[in-house]
Write an enzyme that holds these catalytic residues in place. Structure first.
Site, PDB file in Angstrom:
ATOM      1  N   LYS A   1      51.384  31.209  38.749  1.00 37.86           N
ATOM      2  CA  LYS A   1      52.481  32.141  39.014  1.00 37.86           C
ATOM      3  C   LYS A   1      53.656  31.311  39.513  1.00 37.86           C
ATOM      4  CE  LYS A   1      49.528  36.030  40.483  1.00 37.86           C
ATOM      5  NZ  LYS A   1      49.042  36.789  41.665  1.00 37.86           N
TER       6      LYS A   1
ATOM      7  N   GLU B   1      51.163  48.304  37.922  1.00 38.33           N
ATOM      8  CA  GLU B   1      51.304  47.484  36.728  1.00 38.33           C
ATOM      9  C   GLU B   1      51.073  48.260  35.447  1.00 38.33           C
ATOM     10  OE1 GLU B   1      48.871  44.011  37.169  1.00 38.33           O
ATOM     11  OE2 GLU B   1      50.251  43.102  38.590  1.00 38.33           O
TER      12      GLU B   1
END
Length: 436
Positions: free
Chosen positions: A338, A206
């Site tokens: 999410k 990430e």
């Protein structure tokens, strides 16, 4: 002119170079909505399933079956529907798949299609997505407080350290732009410290620095040092947030910290994390125990819930029913939202509303396998969700989302930034109240 005229799925590629699904939804009037499905490396066992082809080709990760779901049954169910009926479009897709985790159509197919419908509705109405979300769901838009990774770990960094994310938040910033400026200083200060120690080894999935530490706590010590090197006082404007992702190294109430070659039970893990909460300016902690350890999650919440935000991710998998059950059990006080974990926009909104109805926090989140899609920047803003977790401060798949928030800020005005409001129930919020 606002009915869906065509639905087209295609294979594209994510930030890890893996195939994923992109969907276009075209309206009779010509407006286009487009969205791409992300993919997670650390996944809850109860979240929607990414449909992959298996076999040897592309390491089994191809998505031809999921694309076929879009171009076949999903397209047939959506064409001709009014695009503004998001709940109806999502329900039509859910009716096609009898499996609870969307294993037949693929959660990657349904989430891309669902988000594309949302984008098409906004485009058809001639307004930005965040504004469409706010008007459609009756929410007040606001710019969220970012949660930004400085060191990656766990499944995002070859399990070089056990803890998955070492992050910062800047609740004391004046506006979103200042959050970015302060985060930049802390991020590069952390890199400078690693370089001086001879431990600079690139970045994780990430975009956070690759963790070269001898213990998990050394990462916390280094993060505090980076905050100080950036000219900030730890716990003042800048606080720490952790994603423990305990399900990745624990099962059945037993947890193994591979980096430190030690094993512990639930109580010992809770005590260890409690020691960190006492020693470091930590305002938020995600999945402190495993998803299969509900009694420990409730125990952790009882002990620390009045001083820190406790987020359920793998534990709650963006599921409204699980939020209700956790709240009844006294476990967690916030949920990670999410969209691909649930599989549709409507299910994600249901989870968001369930959390807010309980007085919980709600953090809209990206996945470790991301793309240029910026939907979550608009969702977090339009819902007035308060917080946004995207990843780190490098890599275009991450920066695209932060930069989109800066563009939205120009439309909303800097006064729309929530600042430290989402952390009002933590020790940081209590201290700010005492000093004002």
């Amino acid at each position: 002119m606002t009915r869906i005229a065509a639905v087209k799925g295609r294979r594209v590629w994510d930030s890890r170079g893996n195939p994923t699904v992109e969907v276009d939804v075209v309206l009779e009037g010509g407006a286009l909505g487009r969205a791409i499905a992300p993919a997670g490396a650390s996944r809850g066992t109860r979240e929607a399933i990414d449909l992959r082809d298996g076999g040897d080709r592309l390491r089994g990760k191809d998505v031809a079956r999921a694309v076929a779901s879009v171009n076949g049954p999903i397209a047939a169910a959506l064409v001709g529907r009014e695009v503004a009926d998001q709940a109806g479009a999502d329900a039509a897709m859910l009716a096609l798949d009898p499996s609870p985790l969307k294993a037949s159509l693929g959660g990657n197919a349904t989430v891309a299609a669902s988000l594309a419908v949302l984008h098409a509705a906004a485009a058809g109405a001639g307004r930005p997505l965040w504004q469409h979300v706010a008007e459609h769901y009756g929410t007040t838009p606001s710019l969220p407080l970012p949660e930004i990774q400085i060191f990656g770990g766990g499944a995002h960094a070859g399990r070089r350290v056990d803890i998955q994310d070492f992050m910062i938040m800047v609740p004391g910033a004046r506006d979103f732009d200042e959050v970015m400026e302060i985060t930049s200083a802390v991020y590069f200060a952390a890199g400078d410290i690693m370089a001086r120690k001879g431990r600079l080894a690139g970045v994780a999935d990430e975009g956070g620095w690759w963790p070269q530490f001898d213990s998990n706590e050394e990462a916390l010590e280094t993060l505090v040092a980076a905050i100080e090197l950036a000219g900030e006082t730890p716990g003042d404007r800048v606080v720490i947030s952790l994603d423990i992702a305990a399900s990745e190294f624990g099962q059945g109430g037993r947890y193994r910290l591979a980096l430190e070659d030690r094993e512990m039970g639930s109580q010992a893990l809770i005590d260890m994390l409690g020691g960190w909460l006492d020693s470091y300016p930590i305002a938020s902690i995600e999945d402190p125990v495993g998803e299969d350890d509900p009694e420990a999650m409730a125990a952790f919440t009882r002990r620390f819930g009045d001083r820190v935000q406790i987020i359920g991710d793998d534990y709650l998998v963006t599921n409204a029913q699980l939020v209700d059950e956790a709240a009844a059990a006294g476990a967690c006080n916030a949920v990670l939202v999410k969209v691909n974990q649930a599989g549709t926009v409507s299910e994600s909104i249901d989870t968001f509303r369930a959390a807010r109805g309980r007085g919980w926090g709600a953090i809209v989140s990206a996945r470790s396998g991301e793309t240029e899609d910026v939907s979550i920047s608009h969702l977090a803003t339009g819902l007035g969700g308060g917080q946004l977790k995207v990843g780190s401060f490098t890599r275009s798949d991450r920066m695209a989302k932060w930069n989109e928030c800066l563009r939205i800020a120009e439309r909303l005005g800097q006064g729309a930034f929530v600042g430290g409001a989402p952390l009002a129930g933590t020790w940081w919020g209590a201290r700010q109240k005492e000093t004002t």
